[in-house]
Write a protein that holds these residues in place. Structure first.
Motif, PDB file in Angstrom:
ATOM      1  N   ILE A 189      -2.750  39.859  75.811  1.00  0.00           N
ATOM      2  CA  ILE A 189      -2.466  38.600  76.343  1.00  0.00           C
ATOM      3  C   ILE A 189      -1.234  38.122  75.872  1.00  0.00           C
ATOM      4  CG2 ILE A 189      -4.260  37.508  75.106  1.00  0.00           C
ATOM      5  CD1 ILE A 189      -4.506  35.536  77.349  1.00  0.00           C
ATOM      6  N   GLY A 190      -0.303  37.572  76.645  1.00  0.00           N
ATOM      7  CA  GLY A 190       1.060  37.201  75.906  1.00  0.00           C
ATOM      8  C   GLY A 190       2.216  37.447  76.786  1.00  0.00           C
ATOM      9  N   SER A 191       3.291  37.674  76.174  1.00  0.00           N
ATOM     10  CA  SER A 191       4.749  37.782  76.898  1.00  0.00           C
ATOM     11  C   SER A 191       5.766  38.396  75.947  1.00  0.00           C
ATOM     12  CB  SER A 191       5.126  36.445  77.490  1.00  0.00           C
ATOM     13  OG  SER A 191       5.292  35.530  76.768  1.00  0.00           O
ATOM     14  N   GLY A 192       6.692  38.724  76.317  1.00  0.00           N
ATOM     15  CA  GLY A 192       7.926  39.078  75.552  1.00  0.00           C
ATOM     16  C   GLY A 192       7.750  40.291  74.890  1.00  0.00           C
ATOM     17  N   LYS A 193       8.770  40.573  74.048  1.00  0.00           N
ATOM     18  CA  LYS A 193       8.890  41.995  73.367  1.00  0.00           C
ATOM     19  C   LYS A 193       7.612  42.679  72.627  1.00  0.00           C
ATOM     20  CE  LYS A 193      12.153  44.065  69.718  1.00  0.00           C
ATOM     21  NZ  LYS A 193      13.166  43.777  68.756  1.00  0.00           N
ATOM     22  N   ILE A 194       7.198  41.513  71.786  1.00  0.00           N
ATOM     23  CA  ILE A 194       6.013  42.367  71.136  1.00  0.00           C
ATOM     24  C   ILE A 194       4.974  42.531  71.920  1.00  0.00           C
ATOM     25  CG2 ILE A 194       5.087  39.825  70.165  1.00  0.00           C
ATOM     26  CD1 ILE A 194       5.010  41.604  67.543  1.00  0.00           C
ATOM     27  N   ALA A 195       4.637  41.642  73.034  1.00  0.00           N
ATOM     28  CA  ALA A 195       3.464  42.107  73.898  1.00  0.00           C
ATOM     29  C   ALA A 195       3.562  43.464  74.591  1.00  0.00           C
ATOM     30  CB  ALA A 195       3.154  40.752  74.788  1.00  0.00           C
ATOM     31  N   ALA A 196       5.155  43.456  75.171  1.00  0.00           N
ATOM     32  CA  ALA A 196       5.347  44.782  75.749  1.00  0.00           C
ATOM     33  C   ALA A 196       5.064  45.960  74.867  1.00  0.00           C
ATOM     34  CB  ALA A 196       6.708  44.779  76.107  1.00  0.00           C
ATOM     35  N   ALA A 197       5.851  45.915  73.501  1.00  0.00           N
ATOM     36  CA  ALA A 197       5.510  46.965  72.508  1.00  0.00           C
ATOM     37  C   ALA A 197       4.216  47.224  72.278  1.00  0.00           C
ATOM     38  CB  ALA A 197       6.232  46.484  71.397  1.00  0.00           C
ATOM     39  N   CYS A 198       3.075  46.293  72.231  1.00  0.00           N
ATOM     40  CA  CYS A 198       1.500  46.663  71.857  1.00  0.00           C
ATOM     41  C   CYS A 198       1.058  47.398  73.330  1.00  0.00           C
ATOM     42  CB  CYS A 198       0.998  45.093  71.692  1.00  0.00           C
ATOM     43  SG  CYS A 198       1.431  44.421  70.161  1.00  0.00           S
ATOM     44  N   ILE A 199       1.541  46.961  74.236  1.00  0.00           N
ATOM     45  CA  ILE A 199       0.988  47.633  75.532  1.00  0.00           C
ATOM     46  C   ILE A 199       1.473  48.966  75.435  1.00  0.00           C
ATOM     47  CG2 ILE A 199       1.417  47.892  78.101  1.00  0.00           C
ATOM     48  CD1 ILE A 199       1.984  45.002  77.890  1.00  0.00           C
ATOM     49  N   GLY A 200       2.700  49.370  74.941  1.00  0.00           N
ATOM     50  CA  GLY A 200       3.103  50.557  74.823  1.00  0.00           C
ATOM     51  C   GLY A 200       2.132  51.534  73.753  1.00  0.00           C
ATOM     52  N   ILE A 201       2.128  50.784  72.639  1.00  0.00           N
ATOM     53  CA  ILE A 201       1.465  51.473  71.493  1.00  0.00           C
ATOM     54  C   ILE A 201       0.027  51.693  72.134  1.00  0.00           C
ATOM     55  CG2 ILE A 201       0.410  51.011  69.329  1.00  0.00           C
ATOM     56  CD1 ILE A 201       3.105  49.471  68.760  1.00  0.00           C
ATOM     57  N   LEU A 202      -0.809  50.815  72.648  1.00  0.00           N
ATOM     58  CA  LEU A 202      -2.129  50.825  73.102  1.00  0.00           C
ATOM     59  C   LEU A 202      -2.345  51.814  74.327  1.00  0.00           C
ATOM     60  CD1 LEU A 202      -3.024  47.244  72.658  1.00  0.00           C
ATOM     61  CD2 LEU A 202      -4.193  48.929  71.523  1.00  0.00           C
ATOM     62  N   ALA A 203      -1.343  52.152  74.886  1.00  0.00           N
ATOM     63  CA  ALA A 203      -1.264  53.160  76.247  1.00  0.00           C
ATOM     64  C   ALA A 203      -1.790  54.254  75.655  1.00  0.00           C
ATOM     65  CB  ALA A 203      -0.131  53.106  76.947  1.00  0.00           C
ATOM     66  N   GLY A 204      -1.486  54.884  74.484  1.00  0.00           N
ATOM     67  CA  GLY A 204      -1.730  56.086  74.051  1.00  0.00           C
ATOM     68  C   GLY A 204      -3.302  56.230  73.604  1.00  0.00           C
ATOM     69  N   GLN A 205      -4.131  55.213  73.647  1.00  0.00           N
ATOM     70  CA  GLN A 205      -5.364  55.094  73.023  1.00  0.00           C
ATOM     71  C   GLN A 205      -6.448  55.449  73.982  1.00  0.00           C
ATOM     72  OE1 GLN A 205      -5.744  54.611  69.524  1.00  0.00           O
ATOM     73  NE2 GLN A 205      -3.745  54.416  69.608  1.00  0.00           N
ATOM     74  N   LYS A 206      -6.232  55.752  75.283  1.00  0.00           N
ATOM     75  CA  LYS A 206      -7.223  56.134  76.253  1.00  0.00           C
ATOM     76  C   LYS A 206      -8.381  55.044  76.551  1.00  0.00           C
ATOM     77  CE  LYS A 206      -5.889  61.118  76.087  1.00  0.00           C
ATOM     78  NZ  LYS A 206      -4.598  61.053  75.605  1.00  0.00           N
ATOM     79  N   VAL A 207      -8.157  53.813  76.439  1.00  0.00           N
ATOM     80  CA  VAL A 207      -8.990  52.990  76.703  1.00  0.00           C
ATOM     81  C   VAL A 207      -8.499  52.162  77.755  1.00  0.00           C
ATOM     82  CG1 VAL A 207     -10.235  50.822  75.786  1.00  0.00           C
ATOM     83  CG2 VAL A 207      -9.688  52.870  74.088  1.00  0.00           C
TER      84      VAL A 207
END
Length: 176
Positions: free
Chosen positions: A9-27
Motif C-alpha cells: 500500500i503506497g505510491s511512487g518509487k519505493i512502493a514500486a521497488a517493494c513490489i518488484g522485490i516481493l514478486a519473487g517471493q511466490k506469495v
C-alpha cells in the motif's frame, strides 16, 4: 505468523521497488495505491506483473477492505499517507511494516528530510518498522544512516532515503 498474502500500500518509487522485490517471493500479492497519479509506476509494475491493483483514495474504503482480510497477511506500507486505525492494527492476522525516511524516533511524520535540513542535522537515514498505534512508532526492523551534505536539497535527500530504503527492504524481505 506464516504469511499467506501480501498487500503493498503506497505510491511512487519505493512502493514500486517493494513490489518488484516481493514478486519473487511466490506469495499472492495485491497492490493498493493511495494517491491518484496519472503516470503511476506502481500501476505500471502491477500491470507488468499481472498483480491485482486498486487505486483507492477513500481511506474509509481502505479500512473496510483491510478489516475484511481473513488470511495471514503482510502489509508493506511504502510512501503511504493512510494511517492504520486501531481496529486494523489489532487484527492478529495482519503484520504491517512501514518505510520512514528518517532515523526514528527523531523526525516522525511527513516531510522528514525537510525538517532534517531545517534543523541543520549532519546525519539522517531511513527506518523500516512495525506499525503500532501512534505515528511512526513500533518495533524497528532496520535502520540505515545517511550523511547530509551541506548543500543537499530536500528532494535530493528524499531520493537518497528512497534508494537506501529499497536496499534495506531487500535485506529484510526474506525475514518478513
Amino acid at each position: 505468523m506464516k504469511v499467506k498474502n501480501v498487500i503493498v500500500i503506497g505510491s511512487g518509487k519505493i512502493a514500486a521497488a517493494c513490489i518488484g522485490i516481493l514478486a519473487g517471493q511466490k506469495v499472492p500479492m495485491t497492490v493498493v495505491e493511495t494517491e491518484q497519479q496519472p503516470l503511476s509506476c506502481v500501476r505500471l509494475i502491477s500491470g507488468n506483473l499481472r498483480l491485482p491493483y486498486q487505486s483507492v483514495a477513500d481511506y474509509a474504503q481502505i479500512t473496510k477492505y483491510l478489516r475484511s482480510i481473513r488470511k495471514n497477511t503482510l502489509i508493506v506500507s511504502a510512501n503511504n499517507n493512510y494511517l492504520f486505525p486501531g481496529e486494523v492494527l489489532n487484527k492478529r492476522n495482519l503484520c504491517i511494516v512501514n518505510f520512514h525516511n528518517a532515523l526514528l524516533p527523531a523526525y516522525p511524520g511527513r516531510n522528514a528530510p525537510t525538517w532534517v535540513i531545517f534543523e541543520g542535522e549532519d546525519l539522517t537515514g531511513i527506518t523500516w518498522h512495525i506499525v503500532a498505534e501512534g505515528v511512526d512508532t513500533g518495533e524497528i526492523l532496520s535502520q540505515r544512516a545517511i550523511q547530509v551534505g551541506k548543500d543537499v536539497t530536500a528532494l535530493e535527500l528524499t531520493r537518497l532515503c528512497m534508494d537506501e530504503g529499497i536496499k534495506a527492504f531487500e535485506a529484510i524481505c526474506p525475514s518478513l
